[in-house]
Design a protein around this motif. Structure first.
Motif, mmCIF file in Angstrom:
data_model
loop_
_atom_site.group_PDB
_atom_site.id
_atom_site.type_symbol
_atom_site.label_atom_id
_atom_site.label_comp_id
_atom_site.label_asym_id
_atom_site.label_seq_id
_atom_site.Cartn_x
_atom_site.Cartn_y
_atom_site.Cartn_z
ATOM 1 N N THR A 52 0.831 -1.204 0.000
ATOM 2 C CA THR A 52 0.000 0.000 0.000
ATOM 3 C C THR A 52 0.863 1.251 0.000
ATOM 4 O OG1 THR A 52 -0.179 0.089 2.425
ATOM 5 C CG2 THR A 52 -1.874 -1.163 1.222
ATOM 6 N N TYR A 53 1.994 1.207 0.701
ATOM 7 C CA TYR A 53 2.901 2.361 0.721
ATOM 8 C C TYR A 53 3.465 2.619 -0.679
ATOM 9 C CZ TYR A 53 6.862 5.346 1.686
ATOM 10 O OH TYR A 53 7.754 6.370 1.666
ATOM 11 N N LEU A 54 3.906 1.568 -1.343
ATOM 12 C CA LEU A 54 4.461 1.729 -2.687
ATOM 13 C C LEU A 54 3.394 2.239 -3.661
ATOM 14 C CD1 LEU A 54 6.721 -1.442 -2.956
ATOM 15 C CD2 LEU A 54 7.442 0.940 -2.646
ATOM 16 N N PHE A 55 2.153 1.783 -3.500
ATOM 17 C CA PHE A 55 1.068 2.260 -4.354
ATOM 18 C C PHE A 55 0.827 3.747 -4.127
ATOM 19 C CE2 PHE A 55 -3.456 3.163 -5.001
ATOM 20 C CZ PHE A 55 -3.559 2.865 -6.349
ATOM 21 N N ARG A 56 0.786 4.165 -2.850
ATOM 22 C CA ARG A 56 0.560 5.582 -2.552
ATOM 23 C C ARG A 56 1.725 6.435 -3.033
ATOM 24 N NH1 ARG A 56 0.539 6.646 2.859
ATOM 25 N NH2 ARG A 56 1.348 4.596 3.330
ATOM 26 N N ALA A 57 2.949 5.922 -2.903
ATOM 27 C CA ALA A 57 4.120 6.680 -3.362
ATOM 28 C C ALA A 57 4.128 6.773 -4.884
ATOM 29 C CB ALA A 57 5.398 6.020 -2.864
ATOM 30 N N GLY A 58 3.776 5.690 -5.552
ATOM 31 C CA GLY A 58 3.755 5.690 -7.013
ATOM 32 C C GLY A 58 2.676 6.578 -7.586
ATOM 33 N N SER A 59 1.522 6.629 -6.926
ATOM 34 C CA SER A 59 0.420 7.460 -7.415
ATOM 35 C C SER A 59 0.497 8.883 -6.863
ATOM 36 C CB SER A 59 -0.919 6.826 -7.047
ATOM 37 O OG SER A 59 -1.078 6.791 -5.646
ATOM 38 N N LYS A 60 1.525 9.166 -6.084
ATOM 39 C CA LYS A 60 1.730 10.484 -5.455
ATOM 40 C C LYS A 60 0.511 10.897 -4.641
ATOM 41 C CE LYS A 60 5.212 12.037 -8.610
ATOM 42 N NZ LYS A 60 5.772 13.109 -9.360
ATOM 43 N N ASN A 61 -0.068 9.948 -3.952
ATOM 44 C CA ASN A 61 -1.221 10.199 -3.093
ATOM 45 C C ASN A 61 -0.774 10.146 -1.634
ATOM 46 O OD1 ASN A 61 -3.808 10.631 -2.271
ATOM 47 N ND2 ASN A 61 -4.467 8.518 -2.538
ATOM 48 N N MET A 62 0.260 10.916 -1.345
ATOM 49 C CA MET A 62 0.799 10.950 0.009
ATOM 50 C C MET A 62 0.627 12.351 0.577
ATOM 51 S SD MET A 62 4.177 8.595 -0.435
ATOM 52 C CE MET A 62 4.402 8.399 1.306
ATOM 53 N N THR A 63 0.709 12.449 1.869
ATOM 54 C CA THR A 63 0.480 13.721 2.552
ATOM 55 C C THR A 63 1.425 14.796 2.048
ATOM 56 O OG1 THR A 63 -0.224 12.493 4.497
ATOM 57 C CG2 THR A 63 0.321 14.795 4.816
ATOM 58 N N TYR A 64 2.705 14.472 1.875
ATOM 59 C CA TYR A 64 3.684 15.466 1.444
ATOM 60 C C TYR A 64 3.307 16.062 0.090
ATOM 61 C CZ TYR A 64 7.906 17.444 -0.518
ATOM 62 O OH TYR A 64 8.801 18.284 -1.132
ATOM 63 N N HIS A 65 2.956 15.202 -0.853
ATOM 64 C CA HIS A 65 2.603 15.680 -2.193
ATOM 65 C C HIS A 65 1.343 16.542 -2.156
ATOM 66 C CE1 HIS A 65 5.697 13.387 -4.203
ATOM 67 N NE2 HIS A 65 5.327 12.312 -3.558
ATOM 68 N N GLN A 66 0.375 16.117 -1.374
ATOM 69 C CA GLN A 66 -0.860 16.889 -1.278
ATOM 70 C C GLN A 66 -0.609 18.255 -0.639
ATOM 71 O OE1 GLN A 66 -3.393 14.185 0.835
ATOM 72 N NE2 GLN A 66 -3.963 13.057 -1.009
ATOM 73 N N GLN A 67 0.207 18.279 0.415
ATOM 74 C CA GLN A 67 0.521 19.551 1.060
ATOM 75 C C GLN A 67 1.279 20.467 0.114
ATOM 76 O OE1 GLN A 67 2.648 18.361 4.567
ATOM 77 N NE2 GLN A 67 0.804 18.224 5.806
ATOM 78 N N ARG A 68 2.200 19.903 -0.643
ATOM 79 C CA ARG A 68 2.974 20.717 -1.578
ATOM 80 C C ARG A 68 2.081 21.295 -2.680
ATOM 81 N NH1 ARG A 68 8.889 19.810 -4.051
ATOM 82 N NH2 ARG A 68 8.739 21.428 -5.619
ATOM 83 N N GLU A 69 1.183 20.494 -3.219
ATOM 84 C CA GLU A 69 0.262 20.984 -4.248
ATOM 85 C C GLU A 69 -0.643 22.078 -3.692
ATOM 86 O OE1 GLU A 69 -1.909 17.739 -5.939
ATOM 87 O OE2 GLU A 69 -0.111 16.819 -6.792
ATOM 88 N N ASP A 70 -1.164 21.876 -2.478
ATOM 89 C CA ASP A 70 -2.017 22.902 -1.861
ATOM 90 C C ASP A 70 -1.248 24.199 -1.642
ATOM 91 O OD1 ASP A 70 -4.053 21.058 -1.831
ATOM 92 O OD2 ASP A 70 -3.827 20.563 0.299
ATOM 93 N N TYR A 71 0.015 24.077 -1.207
ATOM 94 C CA TYR A 71 0.843 25.264 -0.985
ATOM 95 C C TYR A 71 1.084 26.007 -2.295
ATOM 96 C CZ TYR A 71 4.922 28.155 -0.187
ATOM 97 O OH TYR A 71 5.792 29.212 -0.140
ATOM 98 N N GLU A 72 1.419 25.271 -3.348
ATOM 99 C CA GLU A 72 1.683 25.910 -4.637
ATOM 100 C C GLU A 72 0.430 26.610 -5.171
ATOM 101 O OE1 GLU A 72 3.236 22.789 -7.072
ATOM 102 O OE2 GLU A 72 5.238 22.910 -6.180
ATOM 103 N N LYS A 73 -0.726 25.966 -5.038
ATOM 104 C CA LYS A 73 -1.970 26.597 -5.493
ATOM 105 C C LYS A 73 -2.262 27.857 -4.689
ATOM 106 C CE LYS A 73 -4.152 22.383 -7.162
ATOM 107 N NZ LYS A 73 -5.215 21.394 -6.920
ATOM 108 N N ALA A 74 -2.084 27.790 -3.373
ATOM 109 C CA ALA A 74 -2.354 28.950 -2.529
ATOM 110 C C ALA A 74 -1.370 30.078 -2.830
ATOM 111 C CB ALA A 74 -2.277 28.559 -1.057
ATOM 112 N N PHE A 75 -0.108 29.725 -3.069
ATOM 113 C CA PHE A 75 0.910 30.732 -3.374
ATOM 114 C C PHE A 75 0.586 31.438 -4.690
ATOM 115 C CE2 PHE A 75 4.877 31.852 -5.557
ATOM 116 C CZ PHE A 75 5.407 32.752 -4.637
ATOM 117 N N LEU A 76 0.258 30.656 -5.715
ATOM 118 C CA LEU A 76 -0.066 31.260 -7.010
ATOM 119 C C LEU A 76 -1.344 32.091 -6.933
ATOM 120 C CD1 LEU A 76 0.877 28.341 -9.416
ATOM 121 C CD2 LEU A 76 2.124 30.475 -9.042
#
Length: 97
Positions: A52-76
């Motif tokens: 399950t960890y490898l699946f989440r890492a491969g699909s970029k469905n992890m907390t870090y990726h989600q936080q980074r995307e939210d930050y980039e959207k908020a910044f822009l």
């Protein structure tokens, strides 16, 4: 995840393995077979968790990726909100070209 959470998970897995061992002995297996089966169940559980960890890492469905995307959207969005109407019109004209 905090360090205490990780320690709690480790202790929980350790206790679960012991309970499975004792449960298998109560069912009637001898100590050696109960140990083998409890270890096999724990290894299968570990492999499932890693999958399950490898699946989440491969699909970029992890907390870090989600936080980074939210930050980039908020910044822009913040940068876009700070633009004056003239700068915004200029930017839109550049994009249309």
């Amino acid at each position: 995840m905090r360090r205490i959470d990780a320690i709690g998970i480790i202790l929980g897995v350790f206790v679960a393995g012991g309970l499975v061992y004792l449960g298998l002995q109560l069912v009637g297996l001898d100590g050696q077979n109960a140990g083998i089966w409890s270890q096999a169940l724990l290894v299968v559980g570990l492999m499932g968790w890693v999958a399950t960890y490898l699946f989440r890492a491969g699909s970029k469905n992890m907390t870090y990726h989600q936080q980074r995307e939210d930050y980039e959207k908020a910044f822009l969005q913040k940068r876009l909100d700070e633009l004056t109407p003239e700068e915004l019109a200029k930017l839109q004209a550049e994009i249309e070209q």
